[in-house]
Design a protein around this motif. Sequence first.
Motif, PDB file in Angstrom:
ATOM      1  N   MET A  67      35.879  41.036  18.275  1.00  0.00           N
ATOM      2  CA  MET A  67      37.164  41.368  18.885  1.00  0.00           C
ATOM      3  C   MET A  67      36.992  41.776  20.345  1.00  0.00           C
ATOM      4  SD  MET A  67      40.412  41.466  18.359  1.00  0.00           S
ATOM      5  CE  MET A  67      40.656  41.540  16.596  1.00  0.00           C
ATOM      6  N   ASN A  68      35.906  42.470  20.667  1.00  0.00           N
ATOM      7  CA  ASN A  68      35.653  42.843  22.047  1.00  0.00           C
ATOM      8  C   ASN A  68      35.414  41.616  22.922  1.00  0.00           C
ATOM      9  OD1 ASN A  68      35.961  45.569  21.673  1.00  0.00           O
ATOM     10  ND2 ASN A  68      33.953  46.130  22.450  1.00  0.00           N
ATOM     11  N   PHE A  69      34.658  40.661  22.398  1.00  0.00           N
ATOM     12  CA  PHE A  69      34.415  39.442  23.168  1.00  0.00           C
ATOM     13  C   PHE A  69      35.715  38.650  23.345  1.00  0.00           C
ATOM     14  CE2 PHE A  69      30.274  40.736  21.856  1.00  0.00           C
ATOM     15  CZ  PHE A  69      29.406  40.285  22.843  1.00  0.00           C
ATOM     16  N   SER A  70      36.551  38.647  22.333  1.00  0.00           N
ATOM     17  CA  SER A  70      37.855  38.002  22.441  1.00  0.00           C
ATOM     18  C   SER A  70      38.716  38.711  23.483  1.00  0.00           C
ATOM     19  CB  SER A  70      38.546  38.006  21.073  1.00  0.00           C
ATOM     20  OG  SER A  70      39.837  37.449  21.147  1.00  0.00           O
ATOM     21  N   ASP A  71      38.689  40.037  23.482  1.00  0.00           N
ATOM     22  CA  ASP A  71      39.450  40.802  24.471  1.00  0.00           C
ATOM     23  C   ASP A  71      38.986  40.491  25.894  1.00  0.00           C
ATOM     24  OD1 ASP A  71      40.997  41.986  22.576  1.00  0.00           O
ATOM     25  OD2 ASP A  71      40.278  44.027  22.909  1.00  0.00           O
ATOM     26  N   SER A  72      37.689  40.295  26.073  1.00  0.00           N
ATOM     27  CA  SER A  72      37.180  39.970  27.407  1.00  0.00           C
ATOM     28  C   SER A  72      37.758  38.654  27.906  1.00  0.00           C
ATOM     29  CB  SER A  72      35.649  39.898  27.379  1.00  0.00           C
ATOM     30  OG  SER A  72      35.089  41.184  27.208  1.00  0.00           O
ATOM     31  N   GLU A  73      38.025  37.725  26.988  1.00  0.00           N
ATOM     32  CA  GLU A  73      38.630  36.460  27.383  1.00  0.00           C
ATOM     33  C   GLU A  73      40.084  36.644  27.796  1.00  0.00           C
ATOM     34  OE1 GLU A  73      35.791  33.493  24.719  1.00  0.00           O
ATOM     35  OE2 GLU A  73      37.789  34.006  23.964  1.00  0.00           O
ATOM     36  N   ILE A  74      40.769  37.606  27.202  1.00  0.00           N
ATOM     37  CA  ILE A  74      42.130  37.947  27.621  1.00  0.00           C
ATOM     38  C   ILE A  74      42.095  38.575  29.007  1.00  0.00           C
ATOM     39  CG2 ILE A  74      44.069  39.505  27.157  1.00  0.00           C
ATOM     40  CD1 ILE A  74      43.478  39.058  24.148  1.00  0.00           C
ATOM     41  N   VAL A  75      41.163  39.499  29.215  1.00  0.00           N
ATOM     42  CA  VAL A  75      41.012  40.143  30.523  1.00  0.00           C
ATOM     43  C   VAL A  75      40.716  39.093  31.597  1.00  0.00           C
ATOM     44  CG1 VAL A  75      39.538  41.679  31.886  1.00  0.00           C
ATOM     45  CG2 VAL A  75      40.329  42.388  29.614  1.00  0.00           C
ATOM     46  N   ALA A  76      39.847  38.143  31.278  1.00  0.00           N
ATOM     47  CA  ALA A  76      39.514  37.086  32.236  1.00  0.00           C
ATOM     48  C   ALA A  76      40.748  36.294  32.637  1.00  0.00           C
ATOM     49  CB  ALA A  76      38.455  36.158  31.637  1.00  0.00           C
ATOM     50  N   SER A  77      41.628  36.025  31.684  1.00  0.00           N
ATOM     51  CA  SER A  77      42.855  35.291  31.979  1.00  0.00           C
ATOM     52  C   SER A  77      43.764  36.088  32.915  1.00  0.00           C
ATOM     53  CB  SER A  77      43.587  34.973  30.677  1.00  0.00           C
ATOM     54  OG  SER A  77      44.763  34.240  30.918  1.00  0.00           O
ATOM     55  N   ILE A  78      43.896  37.382  32.653  1.00  0.00           N
ATOM     56  CA  ILE A  78      44.725  38.248  33.505  1.00  0.00           C
ATOM     57  C   ILE A  78      44.153  38.305  34.914  1.00  0.00           C
ATOM     58  CG2 ILE A  78      45.441  40.649  33.871  1.00  0.00           C
ATOM     59  CD1 ILE A  78      45.581  40.872  30.771  1.00  0.00           C
ATOM     60  N   LEU A  79      42.833  38.429  35.032  1.00  0.00           N
ATOM     61  CA  LEU A  79      42.197  38.504  36.346  1.00  0.00           C
ATOM     62  C   LEU A  79      42.288  37.180  37.091  1.00  0.00           C
ATOM     63  CD1 LEU A  79      38.990  40.581  35.464  1.00  0.00           C
ATOM     64  CD2 LEU A  79      41.042  41.367  36.663  1.00  0.00           C
ATOM     65  N   GLN A  80      42.158  36.074  36.355  1.00  0.00           N
ATOM     66  CA  GLN A  80      42.268  34.770  37.014  1.00  0.00           C
ATOM     67  C   GLN A  80      43.660  34.578  37.620  1.00  0.00           C
ATOM     68  OE1 GLN A  80      42.483  30.796  34.931  1.00  0.00           O
ATOM     69  NE2 GLN A  80      40.375  30.686  35.673  1.00  0.00           N
ATOM     70  N   ALA A  81      44.676  35.053  36.906  1.00  0.00           N
ATOM     71  CA  ALA A  81      46.041  34.951  37.426  1.00  0.00           C
ATOM     72  C   ALA A  81      46.223  35.776  38.702  1.00  0.00           C
ATOM     73  CB  ALA A  81      47.032  35.410  36.357  1.00  0.00           C
ATOM     74  N   GLU A  82      45.342  36.768  38.893  1.00  0.00           N
ATOM     75  CA  GLU A  82      45.389  37.599  40.105  1.00  0.00           C
ATOM     76  C   GLU A  82      44.469  37.082  41.204  1.00  0.00           C
ATOM     77  OE1 GLU A  82      47.382  40.392  40.718  1.00  0.00           O
ATOM     78  OE2 GLU A  82      48.372  39.514  38.950  1.00  0.00           O
ATOM     79  N   GLY A  83      43.880  35.890  40.996  1.00  0.00           N
ATOM     80  CA  GLY A  83      43.059  35.276  42.040  1.00  0.00           C
ATOM     81  C   GLY A  83      41.578  35.580  41.950  1.00  0.00           C
ATOM     82  N   PHE A  84      41.113  36.104  40.805  1.00  0.00           N
ATOM     83  CA  PHE A  84      39.695  36.380  40.622  1.00  0.00           C
ATOM     84  C   PHE A  84      39.051  35.292  39.775  1.00  0.00           C
ATOM     85  CE2 PHE A  84      41.384  40.564  41.552  1.00  0.00           C
ATOM     86  CZ  PHE A  84      40.375  41.185  42.302  1.00  0.00           C
ATOM     87  N   GLY A  85      37.881  34.825  40.210  1.00  0.00           N
ATOM     88  CA  GLY A  85      37.103  33.892  39.406  1.00  0.00           C
ATOM     89  C   GLY A  85      35.929  34.609  38.784  1.00  0.00           C
ATOM     90  N   ALA A  86      35.443  34.083  37.659  1.00  0.00           N
ATOM     91  CA  ALA A  86      34.297  34.690  36.980  1.00  0.00           C
ATOM     92  C   ALA A  86      33.003  34.311  37.678  1.00  0.00           C
ATOM     93  CB  ALA A  86      34.258  34.240  35.527  1.00  0.00           C
ATOM     94  N   THR A  87      32.026  35.215  37.631  1.00  0.00           N
ATOM     95  CA  THR A  87      30.722  34.939  38.222  1.00  0.00           C
ATOM     96  C   THR A  87      29.622  35.619  37.428  1.00  0.00           C
ATOM     97  OG1 THR A  87      29.386  35.029  40.244  1.00  0.00           O
ATOM     98  CG2 THR A  87      30.797  36.934  39.785  1.00  0.00           C
ATOM     99  N   ARG A  88      28.423  35.066  37.518  1.00  0.00           N
ATOM    100  CA  ARG A  88      27.233  35.739  36.998  1.00  0.00           C
ATOM    101  C   ARG A  88      26.443  36.383  38.134  1.00  0.00           C
ATOM    102  NH1 ARG A  88      26.548  31.223  33.357  1.00  0.00           N
ATOM    103  NH2 ARG A  88      26.684  31.893  31.188  1.00  0.00           N
TER     104      ARG A  88
END
Length: 475
Positions: free
Chosen positions: A41-62
């Motif tokens: 569930m935590n990993f699933s939640d992180s994917e929700i957070v990623a979607s919210i951040l992407q909508a704000e103009g943030f891309g994921a990075t390592r």
Amino acid sequence: MLELQTKIHDEQRQGEAYAPFANDTHTYKKHFYIESYGCAMNFSDSEIVASILQAEGFGATRNIEEEANLIFLNTCSIREKAEQTVRKRLTEFRKLKLSQPGLLIGMLGCMAERLKSKLLEEEKLVDMVVGPDAYRSLPGLIEEAGSGQKAVNVLLSREETYADISPIRLDSNGISAFVSIMRGCNNMCSFCVVPFTRGRERSRDAYSIVAEAQNLFDRGFKEVTLLGQNVDSYYWMDEQKDIVVTFANLLEQVALISPDLRVRFSTSHPKDITDEVLYTIAKYENICNYIHLPVQSGSTRVLQLMNRTYTREWYLAKVDRIKEIIPDCGISSDIIAGFCSETEEDHLDTISVMEYSKYDLSYMYFYSERPGTLAERRYEDDIPENVKKRRLQEIVEVQGRLSRESNKRDLGKTFKVLIEGDSKRNSNEWRGKNSQNKVIVFPKANYDLKKGDYAFVKVNDCTQATLLGEIVEQA
């Protein structure tokens, strides 16, 4: 039979890329990094957070050192070791922040409510603390933290399910995906902090679940896992149409998307899994014959202290019922060694339940008292750590033997396997899983197969953890 709509809500909701870490880092001026701990569930939640951040103009990075403007740790409070790991990582990130002015560090998830003041004010390890129901407020919290203020939102909700947010599939293999169907838990097991960190149960709109699963299949995914703290208590009503959707109904509707889409689910509470669910699994070949059925203890006395609401005999009867309706069903479990006041007799009761149930796999731990739980308030954590560890080791050894015996019973059998990718040890071999959730490794040979295809594989050998086979035909 209940029919659910499979209409896709809108293009933005369903998203595009499933692996932003691999593809998206150079298309954004601002970047975030998320590290997740604990349950699925935590990993699933992180994917929700990623979607919210992407909508704000943030891309994921390592690339944390050179690209990350935001670092989030999605935390787990279930066991003390997980909290220790999170604290260590926060300390490391805080050192990085000293050399990177403007970098913001946030803590998400289950540790947020309990440790917010300590981590924000006393230890100054984070700039933001955001609870599991407050992810929609992230844009405002990021702005607040960026101005130098400490940003906090740990309010729990009775309605939030994030049903309208399309998760960004972080680090996905493009084959398997989690689909969250509900949030929270009502069970109040005395050892568990989840009801206090994630709130009460609420089920997600069934239409949006089916639509998300349909979209995943349309994009090439071949397996979805329906997630909830207790999936069997899923219950949603469309009041306008006077339609009630149970978990069995939902399972069926996701299975009907396509026979090529495998359906799994996690986690079941023994008291709630019904015959209706079992018969639905048995009816559809693409609903996997695998149930994670946590027992926690094999002693009725300890189960009562844990507030599990079933007895040893009741649990064993449920195992019998599963095997009666789904004869080839794989079963796994969660087991806690050394709960408050556990005796040697209680411990042996647990081992005997393992022997009877013949688990293919177990997740095994010794008891770790969690602040805020009912057990902390009611009982003394009175089992010495060396005794807990010894009992745990005995449980681990029993499970190792059961896993080997389970795999040996599969020798000579042929299974339909979903190919997930190359074997970790040999690029000339495929790695996949059968319906019972067992990993099978087999040579690629000269078959024209790719990741996401199905193959029939005959098992010739095994280890404790893996079945070894060869392709006998393509599915």
